[in-house]
Write a protein that holds these residues in place. Structure first.
Motif, mmCIF file in Angstrom:
data_model
loop_
_atom_site.group_PDB
_atom_site.id
_atom_site.type_symbol
_atom_site.label_atom_id
_atom_site.label_comp_id
_atom_site.label_asym_id
_atom_site.label_seq_id
_atom_site.Cartn_x
_atom_site.Cartn_y
_atom_site.Cartn_z
ATOM 1 N N THR A 497 9.776 7.047 -0.758
ATOM 2 C CA THR A 497 8.761 7.925 -0.171
ATOM 3 C C THR A 497 7.498 7.916 -1.020
ATOM 4 O O THR A 497 7.566 8.205 -2.226
ATOM 5 C CB THR A 497 9.278 9.372 -0.062
ATOM 6 N N PRO A 498 6.340 7.600 -0.418
ATOM 7 C CA PRO A 498 5.073 7.702 -1.150
ATOM 8 C C PRO A 498 4.486 9.108 -1.022
ATOM 9 O O PRO A 498 4.634 9.765 0.006
ATOM 10 C CB PRO A 498 4.186 6.676 -0.446
ATOM 11 N N TYR A 499 3.805 9.562 -2.069
ATOM 12 C CA TYR A 499 3.164 10.874 -2.061
ATOM 13 C C TYR A 499 1.715 10.744 -2.531
ATOM 14 O O TYR A 499 1.409 9.969 -3.433
ATOM 15 C CB TYR A 499 3.899 11.845 -2.990
ATOM 16 N N GLY A 500 0.845 11.548 -1.928
ATOM 17 C CA GLY A 500 -0.550 11.578 -2.339
ATOM 18 C C GLY A 500 -1.483 11.425 -1.162
ATOM 19 O O GLY A 500 -1.067 11.159 -0.025
ATOM 20 N N ASN A 501 -2.748 11.618 -1.408
ATOM 21 C CA ASN A 501 -3.795 11.452 -0.404
ATOM 22 C C ASN A 501 -5.089 11.166 -1.159
ATOM 23 O O ASN A 501 -5.115 11.139 -2.398
ATOM 24 C CB ASN A 501 -3.909 12.697 0.489
ATOM 25 N N VAL A 502 -6.181 10.927 -0.426
ATOM 26 C CA VAL A 502 -7.407 10.525 -1.102
ATOM 27 C C VAL A 502 -7.928 11.625 -2.029
ATOM 28 O O VAL A 502 -8.501 11.339 -3.094
ATOM 29 C CB VAL A 502 -8.479 10.105 -0.063
ATOM 30 N N PHE A 503 -7.701 12.881 -1.668
ATOM 31 C CA PHE A 503 -8.172 13.987 -2.518
ATOM 32 C C PHE A 503 -7.387 14.024 -3.828
ATOM 33 O O PHE A 503 -7.965 14.074 -4.919
ATOM 34 C CB PHE A 503 -8.030 15.317 -1.775
ATOM 35 N N THR A 504 -6.040 14.012 -3.733
ATOM 36 C CA THR A 504 -5.239 14.120 -4.955
ATOM 37 C C THR A 504 -5.349 12.857 -5.806
ATOM 38 O O THR A 504 -5.282 12.932 -7.035
ATOM 39 C CB THR A 504 -3.774 14.426 -4.626
ATOM 40 N N ALA A 505 -5.502 11.689 -5.157
ATOM 41 C CA ALA A 505 -5.706 10.461 -5.932
ATOM 42 C C ALA A 505 -7.007 10.548 -6.730
ATOM 43 O O ALA A 505 -7.059 10.188 -7.909
ATOM 44 C CB ALA A 505 -5.722 9.255 -4.998
ATOM 45 N N THR A 506 -8.058 11.041 -6.093
ATOM 46 C CA THR A 506 -9.344 11.191 -6.778
ATOM 47 C C THR A 506 -9.240 12.195 -7.921
ATOM 48 O O THR A 506 -9.719 11.957 -9.036
ATOM 49 C CB THR A 506 -10.426 11.639 -5.783
ATOM 50 N N ALA A 507 -8.590 13.333 -7.648
ATOM 51 C CA ALA A 507 -8.413 14.357 -8.685
ATOM 52 C C ALA A 507 -7.641 13.793 -9.876
ATOM 53 O O ALA A 507 -7.973 14.053 -11.043
ATOM 54 C CB ALA A 507 -7.690 15.569 -8.103
ATOM 55 N N PHE A 508 -6.595 13.008 -9.596
ATOM 56 C CA PHE A 508 -5.778 12.423 -10.653
ATOM 57 C C PHE A 508 -6.586 11.421 -11.477
ATOM 58 O O PHE A 508 -6.532 11.407 -12.718
ATOM 59 C CB PHE A 508 -4.555 11.763 -10.032
ATOM 60 N N LYS A 519 -2.911 23.982 -3.453
ATOM 61 C CA LYS A 519 -1.619 23.532 -2.950
ATOM 62 C C LYS A 519 -1.750 22.876 -1.580
ATOM 63 O O LYS A 519 -1.009 21.947 -1.249
ATOM 64 C CB LYS A 519 -0.659 24.731 -2.861
ATOM 65 N N THR A 520 -2.688 23.363 -0.764
ATOM 66 C CA THR A 520 -2.844 22.783 0.567
ATOM 67 C C THR A 520 -3.246 21.319 0.495
ATOM 68 O O THR A 520 -2.907 20.528 1.380
ATOM 69 C CB THR A 520 -3.895 23.560 1.377
ATOM 70 N N LYS A 521 -3.968 20.934 -0.554
ATOM 71 C CA LYS A 521 -4.362 19.536 -0.709
ATOM 72 C C LYS A 521 -3.175 18.684 -1.145
ATOM 73 O O LYS A 521 -3.048 17.520 -0.761
ATOM 74 C CB LYS A 521 -5.480 19.401 -1.747
ATOM 75 N N LEU A 522 -2.294 19.245 -1.957
ATOM 76 C CA LEU A 522 -1.161 18.502 -2.491
ATOM 77 C C LEU A 522 -0.098 18.214 -1.431
ATOM 78 O O LEU A 522 0.591 17.199 -1.502
ATOM 79 C CB LEU A 522 -0.520 19.283 -3.635
ATOM 80 N N MET A 523 0.011 19.078 -0.446
ATOM 81 C CA MET A 523 1.120 18.974 0.495
ATOM 82 C C MET A 523 0.869 17.978 1.623
ATOM 83 O O MET A 523 1.762 17.685 2.410
ATOM 84 C CB MET A 523 1.445 20.353 1.067
ATOM 85 N N HIS A 528 -1.866 5.610 2.708
ATOM 86 C CA HIS A 528 -2.917 4.709 2.237
ATOM 87 C C HIS A 528 -3.360 5.037 0.811
ATOM 88 O O HIS A 528 -4.071 4.244 0.184
ATOM 89 C CB HIS A 528 -4.131 4.790 3.172
ATOM 90 N N PHE A 529 -2.968 6.202 0.298
ATOM 91 C CA PHE A 529 -3.382 6.635 -1.038
ATOM 92 C C PHE A 529 -2.152 7.153 -1.781
ATOM 93 O O PHE A 529 -1.924 8.358 -1.871
ATOM 94 C CB PHE A 529 -4.470 7.708 -0.953
#
Length: 543
Positions: A497-508, A519-523, A528-529
């Motif tokens: 299972t992949p986890y993440g999105n463009v927002f959390t990838a950028t934050a990381f 938390k709403t961004k993390l869930m 693709h990210f």
């Protein structure tokens, strides 16, 4: 082995079964109570104004006490059951669920061995009637139960809880609540009295189309109402932080569920759209596909408005894409060449990817049992395995590490015997091993048949500036991990299972800390990210 209860030594347990038009399930619920290994049980069925065969089913059991009331809802039915019961201990079983044979005995032992406890709760199985799938729900908790309840209802199922009678001399179920009355009671009790939670599976929670919990809009509003009722009771900063986390988590959970239904074409009313956008106005916590933009949703909302004049006005002024025009992007704090932190966010509250790792291990906690090996240290073994772990081993490459029980390189460890471990925890380590295939082959070899490897690897990530910079070799994708598991776990099963999105990838990448990311961004997960990829690989039972 524990000494069996005798009829003389066992305090009476009253099992209250509220029932409203669930007569078709009631027999199975009652029979599950009759099969209990605990010897002193009273069964009460509270008929909440049913129009089906609830009365006939209840009265077909000679020892069942049947109580009828006009329809008043679940809370009132439970309160009625309390008044008519005689037990020193009480359990509430919904008519469409059932108990496993040792449920009352296990909870009774916990509560009788700890005289200060107000209630004890355990684990349960979700049983999906449409697919016959059974999913265990195991949550590890040792302390700070009120704080955990502020973040969410870790108990989850009524029948997994056993109360002392004195609790209901001080508290009642709130009849003004259409849902979440159990969560409300747990919070009020745990605020001032000690409680306990364990991971023994006690009951089956049947999932079907008429479950109240499937009404996301009702559950969201009621859950937040219950949580907000605690706002005046918060005493410490830790409680205030847990309360804030809980508010965000509940919003993200139910708006994501609503968005998922929207994606699948469920009919939405104007009020449904209003609720979704009120609690997640930019749809950031949802699982909406790129084809379902905010503009698309707003167009759907406009079409539901009866006034043609208002529709036209909104269409001309409100409906627009959330994507800025070319040249109109605002970079703000991101307009820089260096990250906020080069320490993965450890100096800003902790790494963003830690959220995904710990959620994964929490979901798979049932596999962390028996003899467990973890790389580097055993913090996750202790946190998520708890009493299920009989032996905890730490593999470390450095012989000078005082905590290591095994020394060596996981990619070449012939000194570790075959078929040794029930579980191996390998988080954020594989990318530091040049011969990573050999490391996975070692894991397969030293796992017992039926044993599980719980693995996480980085996808989109900064590269370490410090200790690991010379051995940071790889990043992975979900596709690469699926192929690797096919190669290295022959005949086994793997869940990738992949986890993440463009927002959390950028934050990381910018080094933001976990507390800085809503938390709403993390869930929300977008394949693709991929920030991290999790793997649960199970060795075949016959190897």
């Amino acid at each position: 082995m524990a000494t069996p209860f005798s009829i003389q030594s066992a305090p009476l347990v009253s099992v209250v079964i509220p029932c409203y038009n669930h007569g078709k399930y009631l027999r199975e619920a009652v029979e599950s109570v009759q099969r209990q290994t605990y010897p002193a049980v009273e069964i009460l069925v509270v008929d909440d104004g049913s129009t089906d065969d609830t009365k006939a089913v209840a009265q077909s059991f000679g020892e069942v006490k049947y109580v009828y009331q006009e329809n008043q809802g679940l809370s009132a039915a439970r309160n009625t059951g309390i008044r008519h019961s005689k037990g020193e201990l009480l359990v509430f079983l919904d008519a469409d669920d059932w108990l496993y044979p040792d449920a009352l005995e296990v909870n009774a032992r916990f509560i009788l061995q700890n005289p200060d406890l107000a209630f004890v709760s355990g684990a349960y199985n979700l049983v999906f009637t449409a697919t016959n799938e059974v999913k265990p729900v195991l949550r590890q908790l040792r302390n700070s139960h009120y704080l955990h309840l502020l973040k969410g209802n870790y108990i989850g199922m009524h029948a997994a809880v056993m109360f002392r009678r004195w609790v209901f001399e001080r508290f009642q179920y709130d009849t003004s609540l259409r849902a979440c009355e159990d969560y409300d009671l747990y919070l009020r009790v745990a605020r001032d009295y000690p409680v306990h939670h364990h991971t023994h599976i006690l009951a089956a929670y049947r999932q079907h189309s008429t479950n109240m919990s499937s009404n996301s809009k009702l559950m969201l509003r009621t859950t937040l109402k219950v949580l907000h009722s605690q706002s005046d009771s918060l005493r410490t900063q830790a409680e205030r932080s847990a309360y804030a986390d809980g508010t965000n988590i509940w919003k993200a959970f139910y708006t994501s569920d609503m968005a998922d239904k929207l994606e699948k074409g469920s009919a939405f009313s104007l009020y449904d759209y209003y609720t979704l956008l009120k609690y997640d106005p930019d749809l950031s916590g949802n699982t909406l596909a790129s084809s379902t933009s905010t503009a698309t949703i707003l167009n759907r909302i406009v079409k539901l408005i009866p006034s043609r004049r208002i529709r036209k006005k909104l269409q001309s002024s409100l409906i627009r894409s959330n994507t800025p025009a070319v040249g109109q992007v605002r970079f703000g704090h991101l307009h820089r060449y260096t990250p906020f932190s080069t320490q993965f966010g450890y100096d800003r509250g902790g790494p963003v990817d830690r959220y995904y790792i710990e959620n994964f291990l929490g979901q798979e906690a049932g596999a962390i049992k028996g003899r467990v090996m973890e790389i580097g240290d055993n913090s996750y073994t202790l946190q998520f395995g708890a009493e299920k772990v009989t032996q905890s081993d730490i593999l470390h490459v450095d012989a000078s590490n005082p905590n290591a029980t095994l020394v060596g390189d996981i990619s070449h460890a012939p000194h570790i015997p075959d078929n040794t471990f029930d579980c191996i925890i390998l988080t954020q380590t594989l990318h530091l091993i040049y011969h990573f295939r050999e490391a996975l082959q070692t894991c397969y070899r030293i796992l017992k048949p039926g044993g599980a490897l719980l693995l996480t690897v980085p996808g989109i990530t900064p590269i370490d500036h410090g200790e690991w910079k010379e051995t940071w070799y790889w990043s992975f994708t979900d596709k690469s991990m699926r192929l690797l598991m096919q190669e290295t776990f022959p005949g086994g099963t793997s869940e990738v299972t992949p986890y993440g999105n463009v927002f959390t990838a950028t934050a990381f990448l910018y080094g933001m800390g976990l507390p800085e990311v809503p938390k709403t961004k993390l869930m929300y997960n977008d394949p693709h990210f991929q920030v991290i990829i999790t793997v649960k690989a199970t060795k075949p039972a016959d190897r």
